[in-house]
Design a protein around this motif. Sequence first.
Motif, PDB file in Angstrom:
ATOM      1  N   ALA A  12      -6.708  -1.785   0.380  1.00 27.59           N
ATOM      2  CA  ALA A  12      -5.491  -1.168   0.935  1.00 27.59           C
ATOM      3  C   ALA A  12      -5.397  -1.474   2.428  1.00 27.59           C
ATOM      4  CB  ALA A  12      -5.560   0.346   0.731  1.00 27.59           C
TER       5      ALA A  12
ATOM      6  N   MET B  49       1.460   3.964  -3.065  1.00 26.50           N
ATOM      7  CA  MET B  49       1.139   5.392  -2.849  1.00 26.50           C
ATOM      8  C   MET B  49       2.319   6.249  -3.285  1.00 26.50           C
ATOM      9  SD  MET B  49      -0.947   6.246   0.617  1.00 26.50           S
ATOM     10  CE  MET B  49       0.261   5.750   1.786  1.00 26.50           C
TER      11      MET B  49
ATOM     12  N   ILE C 192      -0.045   4.032   7.628  1.00 27.30           N
ATOM     13  CA  ILE C 192      -0.455   4.296   6.234  1.00 27.30           C
ATOM     14  C   ILE C 192      -0.996   5.736   6.177  1.00 27.30           C
ATOM     15  CG2 ILE C 192      -2.075   3.658   4.392  1.00 27.30           C
ATOM     16  CD1 ILE C 192      -0.355   1.265   4.942  1.00 27.30           C
ATOM     17  N   VAL C 193      -1.821   6.066   7.175  1.00 26.91           N
ATOM     18  CA  VAL C 193      -2.407   7.410   7.221  1.00 26.91           C
ATOM     19  C   VAL C 193      -1.286   8.440   7.416  1.00 26.91           C
ATOM     20  CG1 VAL C 193      -4.060   8.888   8.444  1.00 26.91           C
ATOM     21  CG2 VAL C 193      -4.507   6.429   8.219  1.00 26.91           C
TER      22      VAL C 193
ATOM     23  N   THR D 267       0.848  -1.206   0.000  1.00 26.00           N
ATOM     24  CA  THR D 267       0.000   0.000   0.000  1.00 26.00           C
ATOM     25  C   THR D 267       0.880   1.251   0.000  1.00 26.00           C
ATOM     26  OG1 THR D 267      -1.720  -1.198   1.221  1.00 26.00           O
ATOM     27  CG2 THR D 267      -1.849   1.194   1.245  1.00 26.00           C
ATOM     28  N   ILE D 268       1.874   1.270   0.881  1.00 22.64           N
ATOM     29  CA  ILE D 268       2.726   2.474   0.961  1.00 22.64           C
ATOM     30  C   ILE D 268       3.554   2.630  -0.308  1.00 22.64           C
ATOM     31  CG2 ILE D 268       4.692   3.512   2.188  1.00 22.64           C
ATOM     32  CD1 ILE D 268       3.521   2.415   4.796  1.00 22.64           C
TER      33      ILE D 268
ATOM     34  N   ARG E  28      -4.782  -0.466   6.350  1.00 22.61           N
ATOM     35  CA  ARG E  28      -5.373   0.689   7.055  1.00 22.61           C
ATOM     36  C   ARG E  28      -4.604   1.064   8.318  1.00 22.61           C
ATOM     37  NH1 ARG E  28     -11.317  -1.043   8.088  1.00 22.61           N
ATOM     38  NH2 ARG E  28     -10.467  -3.132   8.040  1.00 22.61           N
TER      39      ARG E  28
ATOM     40  N   ALA F  42       0.455   9.092   4.127  1.00 19.89           N
ATOM     41  CA  ALA F  42      -0.406   9.905   3.248  1.00 19.89           C
ATOM     42  C   ALA F  42      -0.432  11.350   3.737  1.00 19.89           C
ATOM     43  CB  ALA F  42      -1.818   9.322   3.219  1.00 19.89           C
TER      44      ALA F  42
ATOM     45  N   ILE G   2      -3.761  12.848  -2.009  1.00 19.70           N
ATOM     46  CA  ILE G   2      -4.111  11.467  -1.631  1.00 19.70           C
ATOM     47  C   ILE G   2      -5.355  11.523  -0.747  1.00 19.70           C
ATOM     48  CG2 ILE G   2      -3.331   9.368  -0.422  1.00 19.70           C
ATOM     49  CD1 ILE G   2      -0.464  10.263  -0.966  1.00 19.70           C
TER      50      ILE G   2
ATOM     51  N   ALA H 233      -6.840   7.430   2.778  1.00 24.45           N
ATOM     52  CA  ALA H 233      -5.922   6.646   3.616  1.00 24.45           C
ATOM     53  C   ALA H 233      -6.573   6.382   4.970  1.00 24.45           C
ATOM     54  CB  ALA H 233      -4.609   7.395   3.801  1.00 24.45           C
TER      55      ALA H 233
ATOM     56  N   ILE I  52      -7.830   3.737  -1.434  1.00 25.84           N
ATOM     57  CA  ILE I  52      -7.024   4.971  -1.429  1.00 25.84           C
ATOM     58  C   ILE I  52      -6.926   5.482  -2.869  1.00 25.84           C
ATOM     59  CG2 ILE I  52      -4.761   5.977  -0.886  1.00 25.84           C
ATOM     60  CD1 ILE I  52      -4.387   3.869   1.249  1.00 25.84           C
TER      61      ILE I  52
END
Length: 433
Positions: A189, A174, A195-196, A170-171, A191, A199, A209, A212, A217
């Motif tokens: 994705a 992104m 991850i947030v 996911t990262i 969570r 973003a 983005i 997230a 995403i």
Amino acid sequence: MTKYVIKGGKPLNGEIEISGAKNAAVAIIPAAMLVDGSCRIENIPQISDVTMLLNILRRMGAQVRTVDRHTMDIDCSGVRRANADFDMMTRIRASYYLIGALLGRFGEAVVAMPGGCNFGSVRPIDQHVKGFIAMGAQVDVRNGTVIARVPEGRLHGAEIYLDVASVGATINLMLAAVYAQGQTRIENAAREPHIVDVANFLNAMGADIRGAGTNVIKIRGVSRLTGGTYALIPDQIEAGTYMAAVAGTGGSLLIKNIIPKHMDCITGKLQEMGVTVQEGEDRMLVSRFGPLRRINVKTYYYPGFPTDMQPQIATVLCLAQGTSVITEGVWDTRYKYVNELLKMGANITVDGRKAIVEGVERLTGAKVTAWDLRAGAAMVIAGLCAQGVTEIEGVDYIERGYEDLIEKLRAVGADIESVEIPDSEEQEVIKIG
Ligand code: EPU
């Protein structure tokens, strides 16, 4: 080489300040490669994985300036090459984030396959590769090297469905998508809080983005990230490790600089075990005075119980009344530490992804080895709870992810020290290992 020596059996009491999140730091430092200018990153933990990544960036031509112990200015605008130092890359897992960052910035990445904690099975990157290919890259993984190129020079947006909600994929996707032409959509994705954080960092630098923290995403490619200042979130697993430690030893710890919401998945299980948790805005008072109750734990993707807390909670459950069942739901296997706990008098049987933990009256000190980062944290907890002296070898793993562990624990009453292993003993360790 050093080892930790712990004289166990003392309750923990006092305050512990949690550092910045390791798994956010090791993603956001490579993400700085995408920024065309200087970015200031605050709340960076002083751990060896971070030092290694900063050295990889420096070797590539980045300017890294230390502002204070936890704040760095990173400027990658002078980097001209898309290949990273192979030897350094193979030492840590998170070096794989350079693939996404370099592909996004240069349309090319030549890097070694990442290293990192070994849980006894291969740690694949097929979902990362699938996403890069969907975005227009050609990717060749051969002889321990990842060679990725974009024939058109710039990635394009794509719809990517991840077969597993992989944090790394996911990262990485992104990062790659930040400069891609058009929109990228990552379905299923991961969570996790970091991850947030990644973003939020990228958005603070100028990215676009959305979503997230949910399982979809959307990243709209932009033409430039210009720089700025960003503070990392606190480390959920470091906080969870100290919560588990006080659950094991008994006593009362005020754990400061946390985001309580991130701790819910851990707090809930500890409460089931008879631990008292009182939440404040950015802190938690965690106490245990009565007996520990048995529970069942299944690790899962966030907001499930984190796999990175599995060895620590298993260790505490060794001292609970009754039989607990642990099911590992993320990795194929992550039980290498169990043999070490058996040396200390634990009663655990591993069957595939399950571990059956029969509570025992006490653990007793022994010579044990940290086989990976969280296994090492579990050994520290076991040593703190055990009667007698525990010696832990392989502590390099622990220092990859826990800032000032010895100092933080000593300040709350633990008898733990880091001791140089004499040359004669070191030979023995190397022979056995
Ligand atoms: N997976 C695939 N294909 C992929 C990627 C992953 O099948 O391409 C599978 C893995 O085999 C595993 C599952 O998906 O069964 C989850 O793997 P994930 O990609 O989420 O793990 P990771 O990104 O390699 C990060 C953390 C780990 C943590 C896991 C799961 C970093 C640097 N590492 O690893 O943290 O265990 O997510 O939450 O962020 C630690 O901090 O001690 C640690 C090992």
